[in-house]
Design an enzyme around this catalytic site. Structure first.
Site: not given
Length: 175
Positions: A123, A121, A73, A89
């Protein structure tokens, strides 16, 4: 082969060659252990079965597996160039002010310094301000509590990505 009652997109996923299915799952979650767990569970009859397996796999991740998943990520506010899924995202940061973007860079750095990994997170659907506020709040977590928060967020991300993967109207494609 899957049953005629299995949704088309899920049936398509179930019928993928092992290497193609593993690659598709790895696009959902960078943890090899997670992807192999889901691969071993095929064929899935319902999306709910797939999501339950994904949740179980996420909960079973070791610390090293979780690190591998997080490494896939990019930091919030810096989606991977040329990656439409990453940009989608994190779209809540796209319209953020330069000041908010700069603040998020600083929060990402502080978070990474404290916890040793990217601020993760889910998102999707969050504004830049919501992500900033979550980063501020989570900086106060203990490492143990934050690890469980990360696991929960990863599970949310994985479910969204899995849903996209098994949509009935199109074949799996890179996320």
């Amino acid at each position: 082969m899957t049953s005629a009652s299995t949704p088309q997109g899920l049936a398509r996923f179930n019928d993928l060659e092992e290497s193609a299915a593993l690659a598709a799952l790895h696009e959902v979650c960078a943890s090899t252990a997670w992807a192999r767990w889901l691969l071993a569970g095929r064929p899935y009859t319902t999306a709910g079965d797939l999501y339950a397996a994904a949740d179980a796999a996420t909960n079973a991740l070791t610390a090293a597996d979780l690190d591998e998943a997080m490494a896939g990520h990019p930091p919030i506010g810096r989606p991977r160039p040329g990656d439409p899924a990453s940009a989608r995202e994190q779209s809540g940061m796209a319209s953020a002010s330069d000041r908010l973007k700069a603040e998020m860079v600083e929060l990402n750095l502080a978070y990474q310094e404290k916890f040793g990994h990217v601020f993760l997170i889910c998102a999707t659907g969050r504004t830049g301000e919501q992500m900033r506020d979550a980063a501020r709040e989570r900086l106060g977590n203990t490492p143990e509590r934050e690890r469980e928060t990360v696991r929960t967020e990863l599970g949310r991300i994985n479910r969204i990505r899995l849903a996209r993967l098994v949509e009935a109207d199109r074949p799996p494609r890179p996320l």
